[in-house]
Design an enzyme around this catalytic site. Structure first.
Site, mmCIF file in Angstrom:
data_model
loop_
_atom_site.group_PDB
_atom_site.id
_atom_site.type_symbol
_atom_site.label_atom_id
_atom_site.label_comp_id
_atom_site.label_asym_id
_atom_site.label_seq_id
_atom_site.Cartn_x
_atom_site.Cartn_y
_atom_site.Cartn_z
ATOM 1 N N ARG A 188 0.845 -1.174 0.000
ATOM 2 C CA ARG A 188 0.000 0.000 0.000
ATOM 3 C C ARG A 188 0.889 1.235 0.000
ATOM 4 N NH1 ARG A 188 -3.390 -2.789 -1.553
ATOM 5 N NH2 ARG A 188 -5.448 -3.234 -0.729
ATOM 6 N N HIS A 236 -0.812 0.217 -9.783
ATOM 7 C CA HIS A 236 -1.474 -0.742 -8.879
ATOM 8 C C HIS A 236 -2.011 -1.961 -9.654
ATOM 9 C CE1 HIS A 236 -3.563 -0.964 -4.697
ATOM 10 N NE2 HIS A 236 -3.291 -2.172 -5.159
ATOM 11 N N GLU A 275 -3.872 7.630 -5.444
ATOM 12 C CA GLU A 275 -4.140 6.849 -6.661
ATOM 13 C C GLU A 275 -5.441 7.333 -7.294
ATOM 14 O OE1 GLU A 275 -4.013 2.682 -5.596
ATOM 15 O OE2 GLU A 275 -1.894 2.757 -5.089
#
Ligand code: GLV
Ligand code: GLV
Length: 338
Positions: free
Chosen positions: A244, A292, A273
């Site tokens: 993360r 991601h 993000e």
């Protein structure tokens, strides 16, 4: 009457077909995440939610749902830091995730980033593509694009869960020395099978050529890697993060990369993000950025979808869902929609 489920984004069809056999399914069909207000409205009407890590499932939403018909949240991800788990448990709402099925895809992506960062693959691609190589007027040079040798180097794994262990397993193929740090030490037999040595975070940072992060995001891991930690790393070392974004203090990292406290970084996850294109990280050559995509293979994303479905179906049948996150919820309410 069939229970209703709201799915916050399109997921691979195999999972949706499975859910469809038991539930009335509504899928949010836009590419962008539904606004909070939309999920809140749906939470008042449905028995189940399928959520993603970009959906903020806070206590207000959970309580609102639970006071109506919401009984289960089936998260399409292994991480669940977007969901207030404690609140779900208190309110008798089951929360499930998708562990195990994405371990290998995420470990593979971690290695893609380790190798790309160490051997400067993205920078090299730009060098060729932009004509810079051509303009040097030489095809090969002893000092061109030198990077970090992975074979025989030391890797330090922070967080030795399923993914951390899968990364360690792959390190053996590169004859690496494997150090790890975790809140919990592994049983000695497991350490031995992984050829991994338990060390404190300080030692890991000081001795590793590659530092790779595999912790969940919690209060304890928030900004676990900041200025102080980055300064302990070797100037030749690289940092890779597929866990993360908030585990790293990004501004400290950007400074570290710019001032060459460390050699490079490979990041699949970010504090923000999507990462804005004018972010300081995007100005640096010694960082490899990905959006991601740790679990983003056809095979894994389908397995995640079927596991989401299996959890919903088990719950509907009055069984404990196979990958229940908040096991204490069983004491609050038994599974099923009765
Ligand atoms: C992705 O980041 C996940 O938690 O599955
Ligand atoms: C997640 O799958 C982990 O435990 O590493």
């Amino acid at each position: 009457m069939r229970p209703k489920v709201f799915v916050t984004r399109e997921i691979p069809s195999k999972g949706l077909e499975m859910i469809n056999e038991y539930y009335d399914v509504e899928v949010w069909d836009k590419y962008q995440a539904p606004p909070y207000e939309v999920i809140l409205e749906k939470a008042k009407q449905v028995d189940a939610l399928v959520t993603l890590l970009t959906d903020k499932i806070d206590c207000n939403l959970i309580k609102t749902g639970a006071s109506n018909r919401l009984r289960i949240i089936s998260q399409y991800a292994v991480g669940f830091d977007n969901i207030d788990i404690e609140c779900a448990t208190k309110n008798g709402v089951y929360v499930t995730n998708t562990p195990g099925v994405l371990t290998d895809a995420t470990a593979d992506l971690t290695w893609a980033l380790i190798l790309a960062t160490a051997r400067r693959i993205v920078e090299a691609d730009r060098f060729v593509r932009t004509g810079e190589w051509y303009r040097t007027g030489t095809g090969w040079h002893p000092m061109m694009m030198l990077g970090l040798e992975i074979h025989g180097a030391t890797i330090g794994i922070i967080g030795m869960g399923r993914i951390g262990r899968a990364v360690a397993k792959r390190a053996r193929g590169f004859d690496m020395r494997v150090l790890y740090y975790d809140k919990y030490r592994l049983p000695v037999e497991v350490e031995r099978s992984l050829c991994a040595t338990y060390v404190d975070l300080d030692t890991l940072l000081k001795e590793s050529d590659v530092v790779s992060i595999h912790t969940p995001l919690t209060k304890e891991t928030y900004h676990l890697i900041g200025e102080e930690e980055l300064k302990k790393m070797k100037p030749t070392a690289i940092l890779v993060n597929t866990s993360r974004g908030k585990v790293i203090d990004t501004l400290a990292l950007a400074k570290a990369l710019k001032e060459k406290w460390i050699a490079g970084a490979g990041l699949d996850v970010h504090e923000e993000e999507p990462l804005p294109p004018d972010h300081p990280l995007t100005k640096l050559d010694n960082v490899v950025l990905a959006p991601h995509i740790g679990s983003a293979t056809h095979k894994t994303r389908t397995k995640m979808a079927t596991l989401v479905a299996e959890n919903l179906i088990a719950f509907l049948k009055g069984e404990i869902p196979p990958t229940l996150v908040n096991k204490d919820v069983i004491k609050v309410r038994s599974p099923g929609f009765q």
